[in-house]
Design a protein around this motif. Sequence first.
Motif, PDB file in Angstrom:
ATOM      1  N   SER A  61       0.831  -1.210   0.000  1.00 45.24           N
ATOM      2  CA  SER A  61       0.000   0.000   0.000  1.00 45.24           C
ATOM      3  C   SER A  61       0.864   1.257   0.000  1.00 45.24           C
ATOM      4  O   SER A  61       0.594   2.210  -0.743  1.00 45.24           O
ATOM      5  CB  SER A  61      -0.920  -0.003   1.220  1.00 45.24           C
ATOM      6  N   ARG A  62       1.914   1.252   0.817  1.00 44.22           N
ATOM      7  CA  ARG A  62       2.823   2.405   0.853  1.00 44.22           C
ATOM      8  C   ARG A  62       3.522   2.585  -0.491  1.00 44.22           C
ATOM      9  O   ARG A  62       3.692   3.713  -0.962  1.00 44.22           O
ATOM     10  CB  ARG A  62       3.841   2.248   1.984  1.00 44.22           C
ATOM     11  N   GLN A  63       3.911   1.480  -1.142  1.00 43.63           N
ATOM     12  CA  GLN A  63       4.560   1.564  -2.443  1.00 43.63           C
ATOM     13  C   GLN A  63       3.597   2.120  -3.493  1.00 43.63           C
ATOM     14  O   GLN A  63       3.982   2.946  -4.314  1.00 43.63           O
ATOM     15  CB  GLN A  63       5.090   0.191  -2.880  1.00 43.63           C
ATOM     16  N   THR A  68       1.941   6.553  -6.971  1.00 44.86           N
ATOM     17  CA  THR A  68       0.930   7.537  -7.353  1.00 44.86           C
ATOM     18  C   THR A  68       1.476   8.945  -7.204  1.00 44.86           C
ATOM     19  O   THR A  68       1.291   9.794  -8.088  1.00 44.86           O
ATOM     20  CB  THR A  68      -0.341   7.368  -6.498  1.00 44.86           C
ATOM     21  N   GLU A  69       2.161   9.187  -6.100  1.00 41.82           N
ATOM     22  CA  GLU A  69       2.749  10.503  -5.876  1.00 41.82           C
ATOM     23  C   GLU A  69       3.764  10.839  -6.967  1.00 41.82           C
ATOM     24  O   GLU A  69       3.775  11.962  -7.498  1.00 41.82           O
ATOM     25  CB  GLU A  69       3.423  10.548  -4.502  1.00 41.82           C
ATOM     26  N   GLU A  70       4.589   9.892  -7.344  1.00 43.76           N
ATOM     27  CA  GLU A  70       5.584  10.095  -8.395  1.00 43.76           C
ATOM     28  C   GLU A  70       4.900  10.364  -9.738  1.00 43.76           C
ATOM     29  O   GLU A  70       5.307  11.259 -10.487  1.00 43.76           O
ATOM     30  CB  GLU A  70       6.502   8.875  -8.507  1.00 43.76           C
ATOM     31  N   TYR A  71       3.869   9.614 -10.038  1.00 48.58           N
ATOM     32  CA  TYR A  71       3.128   9.810 -11.276  1.00 48.58           C
ATOM     33  C   TYR A  71       2.537  11.225 -11.332  1.00 48.58           C
ATOM     34  O   TYR A  71       2.642  11.916 -12.343  1.00 48.58           O
ATOM     35  CB  TYR A  71       2.023   8.758 -11.407  1.00 48.58           C
ATOM     36  N   LEU A  72       1.905  11.636 -10.244  1.00 55.87           N
ATOM     37  CA  LEU A  72       1.293  12.964 -10.219  1.00 55.87           C
ATOM     38  C   LEU A  72       2.341  14.074 -10.324  1.00 55.87           C
ATOM     39  O   LEU A  72       2.108  15.092 -10.973  1.00 55.87           O
ATOM     40  CB  LEU A  72       0.452  13.138  -8.955  1.00 55.87           C
ATOM     41  N   SER A  76       2.459  16.743 -13.408  1.00 52.82           N
ATOM     42  CA  SER A  76       2.431  18.211 -13.203  1.00 52.82           C
ATOM     43  C   SER A  76       3.646  18.887 -13.820  1.00 52.82           C
ATOM     44  O   SER A  76       3.552  20.022 -14.279  1.00 52.82           O
ATOM     45  CB  SER A  76       2.309  18.545 -11.719  1.00 52.82           C
ATOM     46  N   GLU A  77       4.786  18.223 -13.855  1.00 50.77           N
ATOM     47  CA  GLU A  77       5.981  18.793 -14.474  1.00 50.77           C
ATOM     48  C   GLU A  77       5.823  18.888 -15.996  1.00 50.77           C
ATOM     49  O   GLU A  77       6.373  19.803 -16.616  1.00 50.77           O
ATOM     50  CB  GLU A  77       7.218  17.956 -14.140  1.00 50.77           C
TER      51      GLU A  77
END
Length: 79
Positions: A61-63, A68-72, A76-77
Amino acid sequence: MKHCSVQVRGLLTRDELDRYNALMDVGHYLEDQSRHDLAYTVQKEIDYLVQPAIERLKEKSRQRDRDTEEYLRQKSEME
């Protein structure tokens, strides 16, 4: 006897799963014999046995959250 979740059982190793199933059988037998005092001890052993699989589930779950955070962040970049 209290079963662990399907997700947790899916993350048990073969040895852990074999032991889990054997302990559940013993626990059900003890409950049928109204030996709830001994069934409680078996349930505690089961709870202890599944802890590594619960930790593996938490790590998955943490991974997923990190991915997801990396994808977002990358999305955004690019914008």
